[in-house]
Design a protein around this motif. Structure first.
Motif, PDB file in Angstrom:
ATOM      1  N   GLN A 130      -6.601   7.575 -10.562  1.00  0.00           N
ATOM      2  CA  GLN A 130      -7.491   8.427  -9.764  1.00  0.00           C
ATOM      3  C   GLN A 130      -8.566   7.590  -9.073  1.00  0.00           C
ATOM      4  O   GLN A 130      -8.841   7.782  -7.889  1.00  0.00           O
ATOM      5  N   TYR A 131      -9.155   6.658  -9.798  1.00  0.00           N
ATOM      6  CA  TYR A 131     -10.228   5.833  -9.247  1.00  0.00           C
ATOM      7  C   TYR A 131      -9.717   4.957  -8.097  1.00  0.00           C
ATOM      8  O   TYR A 131     -10.318   4.909  -7.026  1.00  0.00           O
ATOM      9  N   TYR A 132      -8.615   4.259  -8.315  1.00  0.00           N
ATOM     10  CA  TYR A 132      -8.112   3.353  -7.281  1.00  0.00           C
ATOM     11  C   TYR A 132      -7.486   4.111  -6.112  1.00  0.00           C
ATOM     12  O   TYR A 132      -7.513   3.622  -4.979  1.00  0.00           O
ATOM     13  N   LEU A 133      -6.951   5.294  -6.350  1.00  0.00           N
ATOM     14  CA  LEU A 133      -6.483   6.132  -5.251  1.00  0.00           C
ATOM     15  C   LEU A 133      -7.675   6.536  -4.383  1.00  0.00           C
ATOM     16  O   LEU A 133      -7.602   6.479  -3.146  1.00  0.00           O
ATOM     17  N   ALA A 134      -8.778   6.908  -5.023  1.00  0.00           N
ATOM     18  CA  ALA A 134     -10.004   7.238  -4.279  1.00  0.00           C
ATOM     19  C   ALA A 134     -10.459   6.048  -3.444  1.00  0.00           C
ATOM     20  O   ALA A 134     -10.825   6.196  -2.269  1.00  0.00           O
ATOM     21  N   GLN A 135     -10.403   4.861  -4.020  1.00  0.00           N
ATOM     22  CA  GLN A 135     -10.807   3.658  -3.279  1.00  0.00           C
ATOM     23  C   GLN A 135      -9.895   3.422  -2.072  1.00  0.00           C
ATOM     24  O   GLN A 135     -10.358   2.997  -1.015  1.00  0.00           O
ATOM     25  N   MET A 136      -8.606   3.697  -2.234  1.00  0.00           N
ATOM     26  CA  MET A 136      -7.681   3.570  -1.100  1.00  0.00           C
ATOM     27  C   MET A 136      -8.117   4.483   0.040  1.00  0.00           C
ATOM     28  O   MET A 136      -8.107   4.080   1.205  1.00  0.00           O
ATOM     29  N   TYR A 137      -8.487   5.713  -0.298  1.00  0.00           N
ATOM     30  CA  TYR A 137      -8.920   6.665   0.732  1.00  0.00           C
ATOM     31  C   TYR A 137     -10.247   6.252   1.361  1.00  0.00           C
ATOM     32  O   TYR A 137     -10.422   6.358   2.573  1.00  0.00           O
ATOM     33  N   PHE A 138     -11.184   5.790   0.554  1.00  0.00           N
ATOM     34  CA  PHE A 138     -12.484   5.389   1.102  1.00  0.00           C
ATOM     35  C   PHE A 138     -12.386   4.106   1.925  1.00  0.00           C
ATOM     36  O   PHE A 138     -12.991   3.996   2.990  1.00  0.00           O
ATOM     37  N   GLN A 139     -11.628   3.134   1.452  1.00  0.00           N
ATOM     38  CA  GLN A 139     -11.553   1.828   2.106  1.00  0.00           C
ATOM     39  C   GLN A 139     -10.503   1.776   3.216  1.00  0.00           C
ATOM     40  O   GLN A 139     -10.499   0.828   3.993  1.00  0.00           O
ATOM     41  N   TYR A 142       0.787  -1.227   0.000  1.00  0.00           N
ATOM     42  CA  TYR A 142       0.000   0.000   0.000  1.00  0.00           C
ATOM     43  C   TYR A 142       0.820   1.279   0.000  1.00  0.00           C
ATOM     44  O   TYR A 142       0.396   2.276  -0.583  1.00  0.00           O
ATOM     45  N   GLU A 143       1.981   1.256   0.606  1.00  0.00           N
ATOM     46  CA  GLU A 143       2.802   2.466   0.619  1.00  0.00           C
ATOM     47  C   GLU A 143       3.256   2.821  -0.803  1.00  0.00           C
ATOM     48  O   GLU A 143       3.117   3.958  -1.246  1.00  0.00           O
ATOM     49  N   GLU A 144       3.783   1.834  -1.509  1.00  0.00           N
ATOM     50  CA  GLU A 144       4.209   2.075  -2.887  1.00  0.00           C
ATOM     51  C   GLU A 144       2.998   2.363  -3.780  1.00  0.00           C
ATOM     52  O   GLU A 144       3.061   3.229  -4.659  1.00  0.00           O
ATOM     53  N   ALA A 145       1.907   1.650  -3.553  1.00  0.00           N
ATOM     54  CA  ALA A 145       0.693   1.870  -4.350  1.00  0.00           C
ATOM     55  C   ALA A 145       0.231   3.315  -4.197  1.00  0.00           C
ATOM     56  O   ALA A 145      -0.082   3.973  -5.197  1.00  0.00           O
ATOM     57  N   HIS A 146       0.206   3.813  -2.972  1.00  0.00           N
ATOM     58  CA  HIS A 146      -0.238   5.190  -2.747  1.00  0.00           C
ATOM     59  C   HIS A 146       0.667   6.178  -3.471  1.00  0.00           C
ATOM     60  O   HIS A 146       0.195   7.096  -4.147  1.00  0.00           O
TER      61      HIS A 146
END
Length: 181
Positions: free
Chosen positions: A69-78, A50-54
């Protein structure tokens, strides 16, 4: 006739050795570099790194990539590897939604309906600012309506524009004898 063919072959060789065509974005980023950022972010997310993904998804998101953008948003929501942050998640999700797919639309509606109306209203000026910075127009994306093969359902897919840049060799070939050396 042989002389004409030989001259054409020599000219073609000279042109191909003197210039090298490369694909770049409008802001001079190589296509391979751009795609590598996006792919490594998505790969890291799938691997739960997750650190590298972010880091990579944020970089790709700022370059306008809709999947980032979509998967970054999902990281923040989840809260995948980071503290949940609905404000950041909403900003990135709204920018990502310039691209419209059936899956993303379902997810968007679910999140939108879960967020209070006053939250969405208060966030609107920030959403507009985010779109102005990282949206399709600002990041030189082309968004087109497409239907998947065998389907009548139209989706809007956005992709980065790449331009052909020609880099010329600094050393000119020696053609004094008529042959390339």
């Amino acid at each position: 006739m042989k002389a004409i063919v030989f001259a054409l072959l020599c000219t073609g060789t000279l042109i191909s050795t003197a210039a090298e065509a490369q694909l770049r974005t409008k802001d001079q980023m190589w296509k391979t570099e751009y795609l590598s950022i996006v792919e490594s972010g998505l790969f890291a997310l799938k691997a739960e790194n997750y650190e590298e993904a972010h880091t990579k998804l944020l970089e790709g998101a700022k370059l306008g990539n809709k999947s980032s953008q979509y998967y970054l948003a999902q990281m923040y929501f989840q809260g995948w590897g980071i503290e949940p942050n609905y404000e950041e998640g909403w900003l990135w999700l709204k920018v990502a939604m310039e691209q419209k797919t059936a899956e993303w639309n379902r997810s968007f509606r679910s999140i939108r309906d879960a967020l209070p109306e006053d939250f969405r209203t208060a966030m609107q000026p920030y959403v507009e600012e985010h779109i102005a910075l990282y949206g399709a127009k600002a990041q030189d994306l082309r968004c087109e309506k497409r239907a998947a093969i065998g389907s009548n359902i139209k989706e809007i897919i956005c992709s980065k524009r790449f331009y052909l840049f020609i880099r010329y060799a600094t050393k000119k070939p020696d053609v004094s004898s008529g042959f390339l050396r």
